[in-house]
Write a protein that holds these residues in place. Structure first.
Motif, PDB file in Angstrom:
ATOM      1  N   GLU A 124      46.867   1.681  10.196  1.00  0.00           N
ATOM      2  CA  GLU A 124      45.927   1.175  11.190  1.00  0.00           C
ATOM      3  C   GLU A 124      46.280  -0.267  11.520  1.00  0.00           C
ATOM      4  OE1 GLU A 124      41.050   1.080  11.855  1.00  0.00           O
ATOM      5  OE2 GLU A 124      41.915   1.560   9.899  1.00  0.00           O
ATOM      6  N   LEU A 125      46.301  -0.575  12.792  1.00  0.00           N
ATOM      7  CA  LEU A 125      46.601  -1.933  13.245  1.00  0.00           C
ATOM      8  C   LEU A 125      45.834  -2.200  14.523  1.00  0.00           C
ATOM      9  CD1 LEU A 125      48.298  -4.534  12.870  1.00  0.00           C
ATOM     10  CD2 LEU A 125      50.062  -3.443  14.278  1.00  0.00           C
ATOM     11  N   GLY A 126      45.071  -3.284  14.549  1.00  0.00           N
ATOM     12  CA  GLY A 126      44.315  -3.627  15.744  1.00  0.00           C
ATOM     13  C   GLY A 126      43.315  -2.564  16.145  1.00  0.00           C
ATOM     14  N   GLY A 127      42.753  -1.859  15.156  1.00  0.00           N
ATOM     15  CA  GLY A 127      41.767  -0.833  15.446  1.00  0.00           C
ATOM     16  C   GLY A 127      42.351   0.470  15.956  1.00  0.00           C
ATOM     17  N   LYS A 128      43.673   0.601  15.937  1.00  0.00           N
ATOM     18  CA  LYS A 128      44.330   1.824  16.412  1.00  0.00           C
ATOM     19  C   LYS A 128      45.106   2.463  15.267  1.00  0.00           C
ATOM     20  CE  LYS A 128      44.717  -0.014  21.092  1.00  0.00           C
ATOM     21  NZ  LYS A 128      45.633  -0.442  22.181  1.00  0.00           N
ATOM     22  N   LEU A 129      45.179   3.784  15.289  1.00  0.00           N
ATOM     23  CA  LEU A 129      45.861   4.533  14.238  1.00  0.00           C
ATOM     24  C   LEU A 129      47.272   4.887  14.698  1.00  0.00           C
ATOM     25  CD1 LEU A 129      45.104   5.785  11.404  1.00  0.00           C
ATOM     26  CD2 LEU A 129      44.988   7.967  12.622  1.00  0.00           C
ATOM     27  N   TYR A 130      48.241   4.687  13.799  1.00  0.00           N
ATOM     28  CA  TYR A 130      49.639   4.985  14.100  1.00  0.00           C
ATOM     29  C   TYR A 130      50.155   6.028  13.113  1.00  0.00           C
ATOM     30  CZ  TYR A 130      49.473   0.944  17.172  1.00  0.00           C
ATOM     31  OH  TYR A 130      49.140   0.065  18.181  1.00  0.00           O
ATOM     32  N   ILE A 131      51.108   6.838  13.581  1.00  0.00           N
ATOM     33  CA  ILE A 131      51.605   7.973  12.809  1.00  0.00           C
ATOM     34  C   ILE A 131      53.126   7.980  12.857  1.00  0.00           C
ATOM     35  CG2 ILE A 131      51.590  10.483  12.555  1.00  0.00           C
ATOM     36  CD1 ILE A 131      49.077  10.322  14.558  1.00  0.00           C
ATOM     37  N   SER A 132      53.766   8.054  11.702  1.00  0.00           N
ATOM     38  CA  SER A 132      55.202   8.329  11.653  1.00  0.00           C
ATOM     39  C   SER A 132      55.364   9.830  11.462  1.00  0.00           C
ATOM     40  CB  SER A 132      55.875   7.558  10.511  1.00  0.00           C
ATOM     41  OG  SER A 132      55.329   7.921   9.261  1.00  0.00           O
ATOM     42  N   THR A 133      56.324  10.419  12.154  1.00  0.00           N
ATOM     43  CA  THR A 133      56.412  11.873  12.101  1.00  0.00           C
ATOM     44  C   THR A 133      57.806  12.381  12.402  1.00  0.00           C
ATOM     45  OG1 THR A 133      55.440  13.944  12.943  1.00  0.00           O
ATOM     46  CG2 THR A 133      55.694  12.150  14.517  1.00  0.00           C
ATOM     47  N   GLY A 134      58.186  13.440  11.708  1.00  0.00           N
ATOM     48  CA  GLY A 134      59.350  14.225  12.050  1.00  0.00           C
ATOM     49  C   GLY A 134      60.679  13.710  11.552  1.00  0.00           C
ATOM     50  N   HIS A 135      61.665  14.590  11.665  1.00  0.00           N
ATOM     51  CA  HIS A 135      63.034  14.310  11.239  1.00  0.00           C
ATOM     52  C   HIS A 135      63.982  14.877  12.285  1.00  0.00           C
ATOM     53  CE1 HIS A 135      66.648  16.177   9.283  1.00  0.00           C
ATOM     54  NE2 HIS A 135      66.860  14.895   9.076  1.00  0.00           N
ATOM     55  N   TRP A 136      65.087  14.150  12.539  1.00  0.00           N
ATOM     56  CA  TRP A 136      66.100  14.652  13.461  1.00  0.00           C
ATOM     57  C   TRP A 136      67.468  14.168  13.013  1.00  0.00           C
ATOM     58  CZ3 TRP A 136      65.055  18.549  16.405  1.00  0.00           C
ATOM     59  CH2 TRP A 136      65.970  18.968  17.364  1.00  0.00           C
ATOM     60  N   GLY A 137      68.476  15.017  13.183  1.00  0.00           N
ATOM     61  CA  GLY A 137      69.830  14.674  12.784  1.00  0.00           C
ATOM     62  C   GLY A 137      70.834  15.050  13.848  1.00  0.00           C
ATOM     63  N   ASP A 138      72.048  14.579  13.670  1.00  0.00           N
ATOM     64  CA  ASP A 138      73.118  14.835  14.621  1.00  0.00           C
ATOM     65  C   ASP A 138      73.506  16.309  14.613  1.00  0.00           C
ATOM     66  OD1 ASP A 138      74.526  13.582  16.568  1.00  0.00           O
ATOM     67  OD2 ASP A 138      76.023  12.681  15.255  1.00  0.00           O
ATOM     68  N   GLY A 139      73.910  16.818  15.774  1.00  0.00           N
ATOM     69  CA  GLY A 139      74.514  18.138  15.848  1.00  0.00           C
ATOM     70  C   GLY A 139      73.572  19.289  16.119  1.00  0.00           C
ATOM     71  N   ALA A 140      72.285  19.041  16.382  1.00  0.00           N
ATOM     72  CA  ALA A 140      71.378  20.140  16.703  1.00  0.00           C
ATOM     73  C   ALA A 140      71.792  20.791  18.018  1.00  0.00           C
ATOM     74  CB  ALA A 140      69.943  19.642  16.795  1.00  0.00           C
ATOM     75  N   SER A 141      71.472  22.072  18.146  1.00  0.00           N
ATOM     76  CA  SER A 141      71.900  22.823  19.328  1.00  0.00           C
ATOM     77  C   SER A 141      71.078  22.510  20.565  1.00  0.00           C
ATOM     78  CB  SER A 141      71.834  24.329  19.029  1.00  0.00           C
ATOM     79  OG  SER A 141      70.504  24.719  18.704  1.00  0.00           O
ATOM     80  N   ILE A 142      70.005  21.754  20.413  1.00  0.00           N
ATOM     81  CA  ILE A 142      69.198  21.334  21.550  1.00  0.00           C
ATOM     82  C   ILE A 142      68.972  19.834  21.463  1.00  0.00           C
ATOM     83  CG2 ILE A 142      68.038  23.555  21.820  1.00  0.00           C
ATOM     84  CD1 ILE A 142      65.659  22.413  20.331  1.00  0.00           C
ATOM     85  N   ALA A 143      68.497  19.258  22.570  1.00  0.00           N
ATOM     86  CA  ALA A 143      68.176  17.829  22.568  1.00  0.00           C
ATOM     87  C   ALA A 143      67.002  17.573  21.636  1.00  0.00           C
ATOM     88  CB  ALA A 143      67.833  17.373  23.986  1.00  0.00           C
ATOM     89  N   GLN A 144      66.822  16.322  21.271  1.00  0.00           N
ATOM     90  CA  GLN A 144      65.747  15.957  20.346  1.00  0.00           C
ATOM     91  C   GLN A 144      64.408  16.532  20.787  1.00  0.00           C
ATOM     92  OE1 GLN A 144      64.670  11.842  20.283  1.00  0.00           O
ATOM     93  NE2 GLN A 144      63.503  11.983  18.389  1.00  0.00           N
ATOM     94  N   LEU A 145      63.727  17.166  19.860  1.00  0.00           N
ATOM     95  CA  LEU A 145      62.401  17.684  20.148  1.00  0.00           C
ATOM     96  C   LEU A 145      61.396  16.546  20.257  1.00  0.00           C
ATOM     97  CD1 LEU A 145      62.170  20.703  17.674  1.00  0.00           C
ATOM     98  CD2 LEU A 145      62.411  20.831  20.150  1.00  0.00           C
TER      99      LEU A 145
END
Length: 379
Positions: A124-145
């Protein structure tokens, strides 16, 4: 995640290791030395818990993947690509003071050969909630989700992407290893910025919440393995997890070195404002989170013990870290705990079952944990 290098996934690979190897574990589970009360249950790999300024408990849940698929290249020791299933099954859950749980947002969850990954941590910062999420790596068959290795803001209008850790990693790759990004640890810094660990990229980032600009603070080098031999690499990636601050302006970061997950190889490092690193507490094991308690001490979460047969059941713990690197174990016998948060009274909220079967995750509460006497202490 490579089970040998522990580099493409933090908790997903650990989940898979637990589910496939747990049956071969023979040691009897140690007793839980304090019985917590249930705040939330039926969770799918919970990774983060946070107590808001209004007293509500927020939970970041990994999810179970989904009906859609993409492929990634074969990992070490394999010739077959991995089929990853994804969908909006990760959740942000709010539990109010009366104990009622509400899902306030659903996010992308990706489930590969090594388990699901979705929402990671909350701040929480400045009264707003923040979220870290997900994982991505090189070489996936599609663009970053969408919502994979990014920082999000949650407010009354919904979820908004603030910064993209994967884009930063793909362009700069600060550690010079395989391009891989897992937005994980998250904390509001004393400088009014958001601080985030990238567990895939092995670095510490600072994010301007107004502009989304990402600044590299430091890179965590690989750590040597004791007695490397057949199947054991000479080094393991550092894998930064939790972030916390004391009153000296420095960031404190927990490191969870990868395979073979040697007991005692995890540590907390102090990162000065210029990025200089100093060991602050050593001799920890598979540290997944680091939090400052209302008493001014740091509290570390240890996932558990990993041996030749996999995880020893219910060996997770919570440790109080004092000046000089003194460690005081407060809770033992926990099922793969991942995160701890406190209210101002010193009551602890701990996510457990973070690397267990879907639906078995919980958040438990221990009243007055900061005032409890340790069950074990060491220098």
């Amino acid at each position: 995640m490579s089970l040998r290098r522990h580099q493409t996934s933090l908790m997903g690979g650990i989940t898979a290791l637990t589910l496939t190897l747990l049956a071969g574990c023979t040691p009897a589970p140690p007793p839980i030395n304090h019985q917590g009360s249930v705040v939330a249950q039926g969770l799918n790999g919970p990774q983060g818990v946070y107590v808001g300024s209004d007293g509500a408990v927020w939970i970041a849940d990994s999810g179970t993947g989904g009906p859609n698929s993409f492929t990634t290249p074969a990992g070490p020791g394999s010739t077959d690509p991995t089929v990853n299933m994804y969908g909006n099954t990760a959740r942000i859950i709010r539990v109010n003071a009366q104990g009622a749980a509400t899902t306030v947002a659903t996010l992308t969850s990706v489930a590969g050969a090594e388990g699901p990954e979705g929402a990671s941590r909350l701040a929480e910062l400045g009264g707003k909630l923040y979220i870290s999420t997900g994982h991505w790596g090189d070489g996936a068959s599609i663009a970053q989700l969408p919502q994979t290795s990014v920082l999000l803001r949650l407010d009354d209008s919904g979820v908004t992407q603030i910064a993209n850790a994967w884009t930063f990693e793909a362009a700069q790759n600060p550690d010079g290893q395989e391009k891989d990004s897992h937005a994980y640890g998250l904390a509001a810094g004393p400088d009014g910025q958001l601080w985030m660990t990238d567990a895939g990229a092995n670095d510490l980032l600072r994010v301007n919440p107004a502009t989304g600009e990402i600044t590299l603070v430091t890179v965590f080098d690989n750590l040597p393995n004791d007695n490397p031999g057949p199947g054991i690499p000479p080094t393991s990636q550092a894998v930064p997890t939790g972030i916390a601050f004391l009153n000296d302006g420095a960031a404190y970061v927990s490191l969870l070195p990868g395979f073979p997950f040697t007991p005692g190889s995890s540590k907390v490092v102090r990162v000065a404002s210029d990025g200089t690193q100093t060991d602050w507490a050593t001799g920890l094991t598979m540290t997944t989170d680091l939090t400052t308690g209302p008493d001014g001490n740091l509290y570390a979460v240890q996932l558990g013990l990993f041996g030749g047969q996999g995880f020893t059941p219910n060996t997770g713990s919570v440790v109080r870290l004092k000046a000089g690197g003194v460690k005081e174990t407060l809770l033992t016998g926990l099922d793969t705990p991942t995160s701890v948060a406190f209210n101002q009274k010193g009551d602890a909220f701990i996510s457990v079952g973070g690397a267990a079967a879907p639906g078995t995750g919980k958040v438990l509460r221990w009243d007055g944990l900061t005032s409890k006497s340790p069950v074990a202490a060491s220098d």
